[in-house]
Design a protein around this motif. Structure first.
Motif, short mmCIF file in Angstrom:
data_model
loop_
_atom_site.label_atom_id
_atom_site.label_comp_id
_atom_site.label_asym_id
_atom_site.label_seq_id
_atom_site.Cartn_x
_atom_site.Cartn_y
_atom_site.Cartn_z
N GLN A 111 3.71 -1.45 5.59
CA GLN A 111 4.03 -1.23 6.99
C GLN A 111 2.90 -0.46 7.68
O GLN A 111 2.49 -0.80 8.81
CB GLN A 111 5.34 -0.46 7.12
CG GLN A 111 5.72 -0.16 8.58
CD GLN A 111 7.06 0.54 8.70
OE1 GLN A 111 7.85 0.55 7.75
NE2 GLN A 111 7.32 1.12 9.86
N TYR A 112 2.40 0.57 7.00
CA TYR A 112 1.33 1.40 7.58
C TYR A 112 0.04 0.58 7.76
O TYR A 112 -0.60 0.62 8.83
CB TYR A 112 1.09 2.61 6.69
CG TYR A 112 -0.21 3.33 6.95
CD1 TYR A 112 -0.49 3.90 8.19
CD2 TYR A 112 -1.17 3.45 5.93
CE1 TYR A 112 -1.69 4.55 8.42
CE2 TYR A 112 -2.36 4.11 6.15
CZ TYR A 112 -2.62 4.66 7.40
OH TYR A 112 -3.79 5.30 7.64
N LEU A 113 -0.34 -0.19 6.73
CA LEU A 113 -1.61 -0.93 6.78
C LEU A 113 -1.56 -2.10 7.75
O LEU A 113 -2.57 -2.45 8.36
CB LEU A 113 -1.96 -1.42 5.37
CG LEU A 113 -2.30 -0.31 4.35
CD1 LEU A 113 -2.46 -0.90 2.96
CD2 LEU A 113 -3.54 0.46 4.77
N ILE A 114 -0.39 -2.72 7.88
CA ILE A 114 -0.28 -3.90 8.75
C ILE A 114 0.03 -3.51 10.20
O ILE A 114 -0.58 -4.03 11.14
CB ILE A 114 0.79 -4.86 8.21
CG1 ILE A 114 0.40 -5.37 6.82
CG2 ILE A 114 1.01 -6.03 9.17
CD1 ILE A 114 1.49 -6.16 6.12
N TYR A 115 0.99 -2.61 10.37
CA TYR A 115 1.45 -2.28 11.73
C TYR A 115 1.03 -0.89 12.20
O TYR A 115 1.28 -0.54 13.35
CB TYR A 115 2.98 -2.38 11.79
CG TYR A 115 3.51 -3.74 11.41
CD1 TYR A 115 3.40 -4.82 12.29
CD2 TYR A 115 4.11 -3.96 10.18
CE1 TYR A 115 3.89 -6.08 11.95
CE2 TYR A 115 4.60 -5.21 9.83
CZ TYR A 115 4.48 -6.27 10.72
OH TYR A 115 4.96 -7.50 10.38
N GLY A 116 0.42 -0.11 11.28
CA GLY A 116 0.08 1.26 11.64
C GLY A 116 1.26 2.19 11.43
O GLY A 116 2.36 1.77 11.07
N LEU A 117 1.04 3.47 11.67
CA LEU A 117 2.12 4.45 11.51
C LEU A 117 3.24 4.18 12.51
O LEU A 117 2.97 3.92 13.69
CB LEU A 117 1.60 5.87 11.73
CG LEU A 117 0.95 6.59 10.55
CD1 LEU A 117 0.43 7.95 11.00
CD2 LEU A 117 1.93 6.76 9.41
#
Length: 556
Positions: free
Chosen positions: A46-52
């Motif tokens: 989720q972090y790598l694809i959509y950011g925090l």
């Protein structure tokens, strides 16, 4: 630290082999690793694809508009009392756990069927190996009282504090809902689940979210965690503990099914303890990281000051007092163990006698439930009479029944069998933690009591064994006549439809199903009815109570 140990005691409590492991079954380890990997991977994906994700704490209301805030005096008092009790319960629980350092999801407790073990040993098949031999050492630094096979004292500490732990919890929850403080702790919107996940993503990807001032607001994950501690873990701890009671399990067979079975309840009890430990570690770390002085003022003075160090000094003083108590508890455990035993009898013995001891066992188990393995406990008798009788299959054995009775008699096995026979399939609950289901056939104790006609003042039946206690001397135990008359109480000469094996108590063993296993005397030699057990042995009602500080009444 063990100058008072005799050589025999030292061999029991401080053995040469003191190794301890954390041995998860490979399958359990793989499943656990996969679950953790998937959760962490999902967060990182989720972090790598959509950011925090957006930090939910940024949407919390400003402190000026918070209606319910702070920490009332009752919260502060309950918090520190609860912390003290948890320290005692966890430490004593670790000592109890090490007396049978294996956890199962099945009632039979067959070696190698455990999902987690703390012993490096495999049960040997080429020599006599008892459940007591399987007990492990644990350092008194971590456990109360620590060492090996100290389950009597450990249970004393554990059960003395349980009623007060529960009372403190009831007071806390009652005050929570008698005031508006419940709004600080109880989620009222399902969005807290997604918000908690967002906070978790921040932490697991090494991004600290905004830390709200806990005097006014908690972040979503914090609030959910506190709610879980109070309304999930605490009830689970109580319920799983109750499911291990022989008096409750044998009356309400549905109760352990909440956790699958009795051993499932024991495993859940351990997992709850583990969750408490993890929570305490994380909680303390976050208290330090997010502003130690301010947070200590919150939970000691009920003020929101980052400058005044008074609360910090008070909090540290409370922690030092708890540590000092642990040293005192260690001293009492080894210098004044009767204090623990007598306190337990006063508090829990009285409580159990008035409540669960009155429950009557109900038949439940069938032949298909019989355990394929049944742990052995106790050493075979070396008494010359027993050895001689065993060589002739106890054909010359005579059970002596006397004391305060109108009809003292001696009965052979054949004569006992001619009086009548009952058969019951029941669960054996060992004080060490293991269990097993077996069929027991023998003479109803009620029929035997009716035969010998005890005097009105004969309140206690004393069962003497051919065997010895852990430290020598004749093994015996006592039961009230009332308990002897409860359903399924028998003098058994049969186990699993076969003659009672030597290892399990031949020629006769006792079965009183609302009591723990050590009360089920094996290798019975004689029975005596008395008015009081005060003059028997050391006066505590059983060999285990005399020498190992076990409970007189063993309903749980």
């Amino acid at each position: 630290m063990f100058t008072n140990f005799t050589p025999q005691e030292k061999s029991v409590h401080y053995p040469e082999d003191r190794r301890l492991i954390f041995g998860l079954k490979p399958k359990v380890l793989r499943i656990t690793a996969v679950i953790l990997f998937m959760i962490i991977s999902l967060a990182w994906a989720q972090y790598l694809i959509y950011g925090l994700p957006e930090d939910p704490s940024l949407k919390l209301p400003p402190i000026e508009s918070v209606a319910v805030k702070g920490f009332p005096t009752w919260v502060i008092i309950c918090h520190w009392i609860n912390f003290f009790f948890l320290v005692i319960l966890i430490r004593s629980g670790l000592s109890i756990l090490m007396d049978h350092p294996r956890l199962y999801w099945n009632n039979g407790c067959k070696p190698e069927s455990e999902w987690l073990k703390f012993t490096p040993l495999k049960v040997p098949l080429d020599k006599w190996w008892t459940a007591k031999d399987d007990a492990r050492y644990i350092s008194p630094v971590w456990a109360l009282p620590g060492y090996r096979h100290t389950v009597g004292i450990a249970r004393g500490w554990h059960f003395i504090h349980v009623p007060f732990f529960v009372t403190n919890g009831i007071i806390f929850v009652s005050m929570l809902f008698l005031t508006d403080h419940w709004k600080r702790l109880v989620p009222t919107d399902w969005h807290i689940l997604s918000d908690s996940w967002s906070v978790f993503v921040h932490y697991i990807t090494f991004h600290l979210p905004v830390e709200p001032n806990g005097f006014y607001n908690y972040n979503a994950l914090q609030k959910l965690s506190y709610f879980g501690m109070v309304f999930v873990l605490a009830p689970l701890a109580m319920l799983s503990g109750m499911c291990m009671s022989p008096a409750l399990e044998n009356r309400f067979h549905w109760l352990p099914k909440i956790f699958g079975n009795r051993q499932g309840a024991r495993s859940v009890h351990f997992l709850v303890m583990l969750a408490y430990i993890v929570f305490i570690v994380i909680h303390v770390c976050m208290v330090i990281i997010s502003g130690f002085v301010r947070n200590m003022n919150h939970i000691t003075l009920g003020t929101d000051s980052a400058d005044d160090k008074t609360g910090m000094y008070i909090g540290l003083s409370i922690i030092l007092l708890i540590i000092a108590f642990l040293f005192l508890a260690h001293y009492i455990s080894w210098k004044k163990p009767r204090w623990i035993q007598n306190s337990g009898a006063l508090i829990n013995g009285t409580l159990w006698e008035l409540t669960i001891n009155k429950l009557k066992p109900k038949a439940y188990y069938t032949k298909k439930d019989i355990s394929p393995y049944f742990w052995v406990n106790g050493k075979l008798p070396t008494d010359e009479n027993w050895v001689a009788l065993s060589k002739n299959d106890f054909k010359d054995f005579k059970l002596q029944i006397g004391g305060l009775v109108s009809n003292p008699i001696e009965l052979s096995l054949a004569e006992l069998k001619s009086i009548g026979k009952e058969q019951h399939i029941t669960m054996h609950h060992c004080i060490q933690g293991w269990s097993g289901v077996a069929e027991w056939g023998g003479l109803s104790l009620s029929a035997l009591i009716d035969l010998v006609k005890p005097h009105p003042n004969a309140k206690i039946a004393v069962f003497y064994s051919f065997g010895e206690g852990l430290y020598g001397g004749v093994y015996y135990d006592t039961h009230t006549v009332d308990n002897c008359r409860k359903p399924s109480s028998v003098l058994a000469w049969e186990m699993n439809y076969e003659p009672l094996p030597l290892a399990y108590g031949a020629p006769l063993r006792l079965r009183i199903e609302n009591q723990l296993g050590y009360k089920q005397v094996k290798w019975i030699a004689r029975i005596e009815f008395v008015e009081s057990f005060a003059q028997i042995g050391k006066g505590y009602g059983s060999k285990n109570a005399d020498d190992e500080y076990f409970d007189l009444l063993a309903n749980t």
